[in-house]
Design an enzyme around this catalytic site. Structure first.
Site, short mmCIF file in Angstrom:
data_model
loop_
_atom_site.label_atom_id
_atom_site.label_comp_id
_atom_site.label_asym_id
_atom_site.label_seq_id
_atom_site.Cartn_x
_atom_site.Cartn_y
_atom_site.Cartn_z
N VAL A 12 46.46 1.62 3.52
CA VAL A 12 46.56 0.28 4.81
C VAL A 12 45.85 -0.40 4.33
O VAL A 12 44.63 -0.78 3.82
CB VAL A 12 45.90 0.79 6.62
CG1 VAL A 12 46.07 0.14 6.53
CG2 VAL A 12 47.23 1.88 6.53
N ARG A 201 41.37 -8.00 2.21
CA ARG A 201 42.63 -7.66 1.54
C ARG A 201 41.75 -7.17 0.19
O ARG A 201 40.95 -7.35 -0.43
CB ARG A 201 43.52 -8.71 0.68
CG ARG A 201 44.62 -8.84 2.18
CD ARG A 201 45.66 -10.13 1.19
NE ARG A 201 46.54 -10.64 2.10
CZ ARG A 201 47.08 -10.84 3.32
NH1 ARG A 201 48.19 -9.15 2.80
NH2 ARG A 201 48.00 -10.90 3.96
N GLY A 202 42.48 -5.85 -0.83
CA GLY A 202 42.00 -5.20 -1.90
C GLY A 202 40.61 -4.42 -1.85
O GLY A 202 40.11 -4.59 -2.65
N ARG A 203 41.08 -4.16 -0.35
CA ARG A 203 38.76 -3.37 -0.43
C ARG A 203 38.17 -4.57 -0.63
O ARG A 203 36.77 -4.55 -0.71
CB ARG A 203 39.21 -2.19 -0.90
CG ARG A 203 39.59 -1.31 -0.70
CD ARG A 203 39.61 -0.73 0.91
NE ARG A 203 39.91 0.65 1.01
CZ ARG A 203 41.43 0.56 1.42
NH1 ARG A 203 42.63 -0.24 1.90
NH2 ARG A 203 42.41 1.86 1.98
N LEU A 204 37.89 -6.00 -0.68
CA LEU A 204 37.21 -7.26 -0.86
C LEU A 204 36.99 -7.93 0.14
O LEU A 204 36.72 -8.19 0.85
CB LEU A 204 37.38 -8.43 -1.86
CG LEU A 204 36.56 -8.94 -3.16
CD1 LEU A 204 35.72 -7.54 -3.37
CD2 LEU A 204 37.17 -9.49 -3.64
#
Ligand SMILES: Cc1cc2nc3c(=O)[nH]c(=O)nc-3n(C[C@H](O)[C@H](O)[C@H](O)COP(=O)(O)O)c2cc1C
Length: 231
Positions: A12, A201-204
């Site tokens: 996710v 988003r994008g684990r940032l």
């Protein structure tokens, strides 16, 4: 779950709004309370935050072995989060021996979490008594019937003890029908650090932390230094 024990198949992407320094005051209380309020409202309106006050509470025992369980956070004010529990339970005994705690509120559907670390203080009897009297009759009886975290032979024994307690303290609809058990109370976590995590988003992700500089409540800017951690 797959046969090799790997959990979860879907990755996710966390699409939360994040948390900027502009949204994070010099002291953490207001933003923590705002997030809690938003979780409560969302739980009511969309049903995807079932227990918004569910607080994971970590303790260590006298040997330094960690332990963790979930409780309901019943207070959150400038002194910190607080909950009620059995004082003779595993957590009660651990906190008596080593009065330190870490705790986390996690709202996955909102891509948000709050972490606290700090010192544990037992709640005073006045607060415990007031809260106990506000509980439903069944919960007050259960507090007497359960020696929390002690072994029991079976469910039947527990239910028999519950019925014995009902007979001893019948329900007349009065908050004082059931006395406050000696072994029942609560704890407050007085934080030395607070972290707000906002999944992006994008684990940032965003991680804003407040570290204690000196004495003062969660609403006192002089008591805290705010910073940001890498995700
Ligand atoms: C959603 C949820 C809420 C809970 N709320 C409480 C609570 O407010 N107080 C409590 O003592 N236990 C609560 N429990 C049970 C604890 O997780 C735990 O089983 C119990 O406190 C014994 O923990 P201990 O043996 O580590 O002391 C709750 C459990 C869940 C899943």
């Amino acid at each position: 779950m797959s046969t090799d024990g790997r959990t979860g198949s879907d990755r996710v992407d966390y699409t939360g709004e994040g948390l900027s320094e502009a949204q994070a005051p010099d002291a953490p209380l207001l933003v923590v309370q705002a997030w809690l309020d938003e979780a409560i409202v969302r739980g009511r309106e969309r049903g995807d935050v079932p227990e918004p006050t569910a607080l994971s509470v970590a303790t260590v025992d006298a040997d330094g072995m960690p332990d963790v369980r979930t409780v309901l956070m019943r207070y959150l004010d400038a002194t910190g989060p607080a909950f009620f529990t059995g004082l003779s339970s595993a957590k009660g005994r651990q906190l008596a021996a080593r009065p330190v705690m870490a705790a986390a509120l996690t709202w996955p559907s909102m891509f948000r979490a709050v972490r606290f670390r700090g010192q544990a203080h037992q709640l005073d009897r006045g607060l415990v008594t007031d809260y106990f009297r506000s509980r439903p009759y069944g919960s007050r009886i259960s507090a007497h019937a359960s020696a929390q975290s002690s072994p029991v032979a079976g469910r039947a024994e527990l239910e028999q003890t519950y019925r014995d307690c009902e007979q001893r303290w019948p329900d007349h609809g009065d908050p004082e029908d059931v006395p406050v058990p000696e072994h029942w109370g609560g704890f407050r976590l007085v934080p030395d650090s607070v972290e707000l995590w906002a999944g992006r988003r994008g684990r940032l992700h965003d991680r804003i932390v407040w570290d204690r500089l000196g004495p003062g409540g969660l609403d006192d800017p002089a008591a805290w230094r705010r910073g940001r951690l890498q995700p």
